[in-house]
Design a protein around this motif. Structure first.
Motif, short mmCIF file in Angstrom:
data_model
loop_
_atom_site.label_atom_id
_atom_site.label_comp_id
_atom_site.label_asym_id
_atom_site.label_seq_id
_atom_site.Cartn_x
_atom_site.Cartn_y
_atom_site.Cartn_z
N ILE A 7 0.84 -1.08 0.01
CA ILE A 7 0.12 0.00 0.18
C ILE A 7 0.97 1.33 0.06
N SER A 8 1.88 1.25 0.82
CA SER A 8 2.55 2.40 0.99
C SER A 8 3.55 2.52 -0.57
N ASP A 10 2.54 1.76 -3.53
CA ASP A 10 1.45 2.13 -4.20
C ASP A 10 1.42 3.83 -4.00
N LEU A 11 1.21 4.16 -3.06
CA LEU A 11 0.98 5.79 -2.60
C LEU A 11 2.01 6.41 -3.12
N ASN A 12 3.23 5.86 -2.59
CA ASN A 12 4.54 6.61 -2.91
C ASN A 12 4.82 6.74 -4.40
N GLU A 14 2.65 7.36 -6.64
CA GLU A 14 1.88 8.68 -7.09
C GLU A 14 2.38 9.74 -6.90
N LYS A 15 3.44 9.91 -6.09
CA LYS A 15 4.13 11.31 -5.59
C LYS A 15 5.19 11.56 -6.68
N ASP A 44 6.11 8.73 9.15
CA ASP A 44 5.88 8.82 7.90
C ASP A 44 7.09 8.88 7.14
#
Length: 79
Positions: A7-8, A10-12, A14-15, A44
């Motif tokens: 999950i982390s 995938d979210l990263n 996007e940045k 974080d």
């Protein structure tokens, strides 16, 4: 932890390509270490900036473009 790691990641991802206002916390080894305005210390992501290429002042804000990301860290360069 394995699920959270994905999950982390995938979210990263996007940045990558985005620019964030970061506070520069310290210099550690060959990197300046900062946080975006959305990240809490010791919890974080950290934003790592190559200290051999760029000079940043600890305690100051910088606009950092994210160029790469892992599960728990972001890599960037000042813009």
């Amino acid at each position: 932890m394995e699920l959270q790691s994905q999950i982390s990641w995938d979210l990263n991802q996007e940045k990558v390509g985005q620019t964030f206002k970061c506070i520069i916390d310290r210099k550690e080894g060959g990197h300046f270490v900062g946080r975006t305005e959305f990240d809490s210390p010791d919890v974080d992501n950290e934003v790592l900036i190559d200290a051999t290429k760029y000079y940043l002042k600890t305690g100051e804000f910088a606009s950092i473009k994210i160029t790469e990301a892992t599960e728990f860290d972001l890599y960037g360069e000042p813009v």
